[in-house]
Motif scaffolding. Structure first.
Motif, PDB file in Angstrom:
ATOM      1  N   THR A 103       8.588 -11.279  14.612  1.00 28.66           N
ATOM      2  CA  THR A 103       9.592 -10.708  13.718  1.00 28.66           C
ATOM      3  C   THR A 103      10.940 -11.264  14.163  1.00 28.66           C
ATOM      4  O   THR A 103      11.293 -11.162  15.340  1.00 28.66           O
ATOM      5  N   VAL A 104      11.662 -11.858  13.220  1.00 30.68           N
ATOM      6  CA  VAL A 104      12.959 -12.476  13.503  1.00 30.68           C
ATOM      7  C   VAL A 104      14.033 -11.716  12.736  1.00 30.68           C
ATOM      8  O   VAL A 104      13.886 -11.476  11.536  1.00 30.68           O
ATOM      9  N   HIS A 105      15.108 -11.338  13.419  1.00 26.24           N
ATOM     10  CA  HIS A 105      16.229 -10.647  12.782  1.00 26.24           C
ATOM     11  C   HIS A 105      17.343 -11.659  12.542  1.00 26.24           C
ATOM     12  O   HIS A 105      17.706 -12.409  13.452  1.00 26.24           O
ATOM     13  N   LEU A 106      17.905 -11.654  11.329  1.00 25.07           N
ATOM     14  CA  LEU A 106      18.971 -12.593  10.969  1.00 25.07           C
ATOM     15  C   LEU A 106      20.210 -11.828  10.513  1.00 25.07           C
ATOM     16  O   LEU A 106      20.128 -10.662  10.127  1.00 25.07           O
ATOM     17  N   ARG A 107      21.336 -12.528  10.516  1.00 24.90           N
ATOM     18  CA  ARG A 107      22.604 -11.996  10.016  1.00 24.90           C
ATOM     19  C   ARG A 107      23.199 -13.014   9.070  1.00 24.90           C
ATOM     20  O   ARG A 107      22.820 -14.194   9.084  1.00 24.90           O
ATOM     21  N   PRO A 108      24.172 -12.620   8.266  1.00 26.64           N
ATOM     22  CA  PRO A 108      24.790 -13.577   7.339  1.00 26.64           C
ATOM     23  C   PRO A 108      25.378 -14.787   8.058  1.00 26.64           C
ATOM     24  O   PRO A 108      25.380 -15.896   7.537  1.00 26.64           O
ATOM     25  N   GLY A 109      25.840 -14.617   9.277  1.00 16.06           N
ATOM     26  CA  GLY A 109      26.421 -15.713  10.039  1.00 16.06           C
ATOM     27  C   GLY A 109      25.413 -16.773  10.454  1.00 16.06           C
ATOM     28  O   GLY A 109      25.787 -17.814  10.986  1.00 16.06           O
ATOM     29  N   ALA A 110      24.126 -16.525  10.217  1.00 17.85           N
ATOM     30  CA  ALA A 110      23.097 -17.501  10.594  1.00 17.85           C
ATOM     31  C   ALA A 110      23.216 -18.784   9.778  1.00 17.85           C
ATOM     32  O   ALA A 110      22.703 -19.821  10.186  1.00 17.85           O
TER      33      ALA A 110
END
Length: 155
Positions: A103-110
């Motif tokens: 499971t990978v968590h992302l943010r808009p800054g990615a």
């Protein structure tokens, strides 16, 4: 004081015993029960939300010679802005002892909703990736891999 060297008979007996134990030991991956079903793992990830097909693409070789290290890429169609981005990506399988691969968590800054890793595959199976979007929707994509030499057989 001089250490006692093992004699030839003990070395051969130990080697023969080890070879016999390895030969008689059942394949652990085949005998290990799954921790949960793939469907249960997906429900744990997405809850009761509807999962729609689309927006998620998997880059997985269709024919895998060795299941010990399989390249996997997941890309999700998203502008990755603060208002419209991918929160998490979950990858699930059908036949490994544990159905949730990563499971990978992302943010808009990615910048991009794209991840790459290597996974182990116990057998020929379908891999599914599910993306949770910032608006609470879930999207999915799947790919099949034929594995000629299985992994996940050791404890």
């Amino acid at each position: 004081m001089r250490e006692k060297q093992p004699d030839r008979r003990r070395v051969l007996a130990g080697t023969a015993g080890l070879a016999l134990a390895v030969t008689l030991r059942p394949a652990v991956g085949a005998s290990l029960p799954r921790t949960e079903t793939t469907e249960d793992a997906i429900r744990r990830f997405a809850g009761s939300a509807r999962i729609r097909p689309g927006r998620v693409a998997l880059d997985l070789p269709p024919l895998v010679e060795n299941g010990n290290t399989v390249p996997l890429g997941v890309t999700v169609e998203s502008p990755m802005t603060p208002d419209d981005h991918v929160r998490r990506i979950g990858v699930f399988n059908e036949r490994n002892p544990q159905p949730n691969v990563v499971t990978v968590h992302l943010r808009p800054g990615a910048g991009r909703a794209q991840v790459a890793t290597r996974i182990r595959l116990a057998d020929t199976q379908r891999i599914t990736a599910i993306a949770e979007m910032s608006d609470g929707t879930y999207w999915s994509g799947s790919a099949d891999a034929i594995v000629t030499l299985a992994a996940c057989l050791e404890g």
